[in-house]
Design a protein around this motif. Structure first.
Motif, PDB file in Angstrom:
ATOM      1  N   LYS A  76       3.889   1.778   1.264  1.00 47.76           N
ATOM      2  CA  LYS A  76       2.597   2.217   1.807  1.00 47.76           C
ATOM      3  C   LYS A  76       1.460   1.385   1.205  1.00 47.76           C
ATOM      4  CE  LYS A  76      -0.364   4.833   3.937  1.00 47.76           C
ATOM      5  NZ  LYS A  76      -0.610   4.584   5.345  1.00 47.76           N
ATOM      6  N   PHE A  77       1.545   1.126  -0.092  1.00 51.00           N
ATOM      7  CA  PHE A  77       0.527   0.340  -0.789  1.00 51.00           C
ATOM      8  C   PHE A  77       0.447  -1.081  -0.227  1.00 51.00           C
ATOM      9  CE2 PHE A  77      -1.054  -2.270  -4.288  1.00 51.00           C
ATOM     10  CZ  PHE A  77      -2.157  -1.546  -4.704  1.00 51.00           C
ATOM     11  N   THR A 110      -2.818   6.569  -2.526  1.00 53.03           N
ATOM     12  CA  THR A 110      -1.408   6.202  -2.689  1.00 53.03           C
ATOM     13  C   THR A 110      -1.044   6.147  -4.168  1.00 53.03           C
ATOM     14  OG1 THR A 110      -1.466   4.930  -0.626  1.00 53.03           O
ATOM     15  CG2 THR A 110       0.339   4.464  -2.135  1.00 53.03           C
ATOM     16  N   ILE A 111      -1.904   5.542  -4.964  1.00 50.62           N
ATOM     17  CA  ILE A 111      -1.657   5.480  -6.416  1.00 50.62           C
ATOM     18  C   ILE A 111      -1.663   6.889  -7.012  1.00 50.62           C
ATOM     19  CG2 ILE A 111      -2.608   4.698  -8.623  1.00 50.62           C
ATOM     20  CD1 ILE A 111      -3.608   2.174  -7.064  1.00 50.62           C
ATOM     21  N   ALA A 118      -1.029   9.753  -5.469  1.00 45.92           N
ATOM     22  CA  ALA A 118       0.179  10.451  -5.006  1.00 45.92           C
ATOM     23  C   ALA A 118       1.407   9.979  -5.782  1.00 45.92           C
ATOM     24  CB  ALA A 118       0.373  10.232  -3.507  1.00 45.92           C
ATOM     25  N   THR A 119       1.455   8.694  -6.103  1.00 44.88           N
ATOM     26  CA  THR A 119       2.566   8.157  -6.886  1.00 44.88           C
ATOM     27  C   THR A 119       2.608   8.773  -8.277  1.00 44.88           C
ATOM     28  OG1 THR A 119       2.354   6.053  -5.707  1.00 44.88           O
ATOM     29  CG2 THR A 119       3.650   6.030  -7.725  1.00 44.88           C
ATOM     30  N   MET A 140      11.476   6.779  -4.568  1.00 38.01           N
ATOM     31  CA  MET A 140      10.130   7.315  -4.466  1.00 38.01           C
ATOM     32  C   MET A 140       9.108   6.187  -4.648  1.00 38.01           C
ATOM     33  SD  MET A 140       8.183   9.986  -6.931  1.00 38.01           S
ATOM     34  CE  MET A 140       8.088   8.709  -8.167  1.00 38.01           C
ATOM     35  N   LEU A 141       9.319   5.355  -5.672  1.00 33.13           N
ATOM     36  CA  LEU A 141       8.401   4.237  -5.898  1.00 33.13           C
ATOM     37  C   LEU A 141       8.427   3.247  -4.738  1.00 33.13           C
ATOM     38  CD1 LEU A 141       8.932   3.580  -9.711  1.00 33.13           C
ATOM     39  CD2 LEU A 141       6.902   4.554  -8.609  1.00 33.13           C
ATOM     40  N   MET A 157       8.958   3.902  -1.633  1.00 31.80           N
ATOM     41  CA  MET A 157       8.210   4.508  -0.529  1.00 31.80           C
ATOM     42  C   MET A 157       6.700   4.335  -0.745  1.00 31.80           C
ATOM     43  SD  MET A 157       8.245   8.481   0.688  1.00 31.80           S
ATOM     44  CE  MET A 157       7.500   9.027  -0.841  1.00 31.80           C
ATOM     45  N   PHE A 158       6.226   4.654  -1.949  1.00 32.62           N
ATOM     46  CA  PHE A 158       4.796   4.533  -2.223  1.00 32.62           C
ATOM     47  C   PHE A 158       4.339   3.075  -2.253  1.00 32.62           C
ATOM     48  CE2 PHE A 158       5.220   8.898  -4.078  1.00 32.62           C
ATOM     49  CZ  PHE A 158       4.335   9.517  -3.209  1.00 32.62           C
ATOM     50  N   ALA A 198       3.649  12.509  -7.937  1.00 32.07           N
ATOM     51  CA  ALA A 198       5.076  12.630  -7.609  1.00 32.07           C
ATOM     52  C   ALA A 198       5.950  12.239  -8.797  1.00 32.07           C
ATOM     53  CB  ALA A 198       5.399  11.770  -6.392  1.00 32.07           C
ATOM     54  N   THR A 199       5.540  11.214  -9.538  1.00 28.29           N
ATOM     55  CA  THR A 199       6.295  10.788 -10.719  1.00 28.29           C
ATOM     56  C   THR A 199       6.239  11.872 -11.795  1.00 28.29           C
ATOM     57  OG1 THR A 199       5.771   8.482 -10.214  1.00 28.29           O
ATOM     58  CG2 THR A 199       6.572   8.950 -12.433  1.00 28.29           C
TER      59      THR A 199
END
Length: 181
Positions: free
Chosen positions: A46-47, A10-11, A13-14, A39-40, A42-43, A17-18
Motif C-alpha cells: 500500500k505504501f 499506512t505507517i 496502521a502498520t 502483514m508488513l 501488505m502495508f 497492527a504490529t
C-alpha cells in the motif's frame, strides 16, 4: 496532500497492527514470523503503490557482475523461480500484471521490479530489526523462523528482481532498436 495522509495512515496502521501482533501472538515462533512478514508486505505494498517513487538511485542500476545472472543462479534463484511456479505465484502474478511485448508494458514491468525490490528491502530491514530484538530477548533458537522466512520471503524476491532487471533492460533496448528501424 491526500497522498501524504495515506502514507502517514499506512505507517500508523502498520505500527498499530504490529503492536497488536506482538501483544496477542508474541514474538516467538513460526506464527509470529509468518504473520509479521505478510502483514508488513501488505502495508508496504500500500505504501509503495501510494508513494509511486521514481527509483532513480544508483542502487537500482545493474552492475557488471549482475548482467549474466551467474551469481544469482549460483545462489539458487532458478530453484526459487521454480518454487514460485509450483505454488502458483507466477500464474497469479501474470494474471494480475499481464506482460505484452510493447515498449510501455516492458518499461512498466521494469519499474515494477524496482518497486517490488524496494518493498521487499523495506520489509527485510524491519524483520531483521525484529530478528535482532528476538535474539537478544529470547535467544538465537527463538529467532530462527524470523531469519528463515526473511530470507525466503524477502531476500530471494530481491535477488529475483535483480536477476530479472538486466534481461528486461535488454528486451527494452531491443524493442527500441526494432521500432526505430
Amino acid at each position: 496532500m491526500q497522498k501524504k495522509i495515506i502514507l502517514v495512515l499506512t505507517i500508523l496502521a502498520t505500527v498499530i497492527a504490529t503492536y497488536w501482533l506482538i501483544n496477542y501472538v508474541g514474538m516467538r515462533g513460526f506464527l509470529f514470523a509468518w504473520s509479521l512478514n505478510f502483514m508488513l508486505m501488505m502495508f508496504v505494498f500500500k505504501f509503495t503503490e501510494t508513494l509511486k517513487a521514481e527509483y532513480t538511485s544508483p542502487y537500482y542500476k545493474e552492475k557488471n557482475w549482475e548482467k549474466t545472472g551467474k551469481i544469482y543462479e549460483y545462489l539458487g534463484i532458478n530453484v526459487f523461480r521454480k518454487l514460485l511456479v509450483l505454488i502458483g505465484w507466477e500464474k497469479l502474478n501474470k494474471k494480475a500484471n499481464p506482460v505484452n511485448k510493447n515498449q510501455e508494458s516492458l518499461t512498466h514491468l521494469e519499474y515494477r521490479t524496482k518497486q517490488s525490490e524496494f518493498g521487499h528491502l523495506l520489509v527485510f530491514v524491519i524483520v531483521l530489526g525484529f530478528n535482532i530484538v528476538v535474539i537478544f530477548n529470547f535467544g538465537l533458537t527463538e529467532s530462527v523462523w524470523l531469519l528463515v522466512l526473511n530470507i525466503l520471503l524477502n531476500v530471494y524476491p530481491i535477488l529475483l528482481q535483480r536477476y530479472n532487471r538486466p534481461r528486461l533492460n535488454r528486451a527494452i533496448k531491443l524493442h527500441k532498436i526494432r521500432t526505430s528501424q
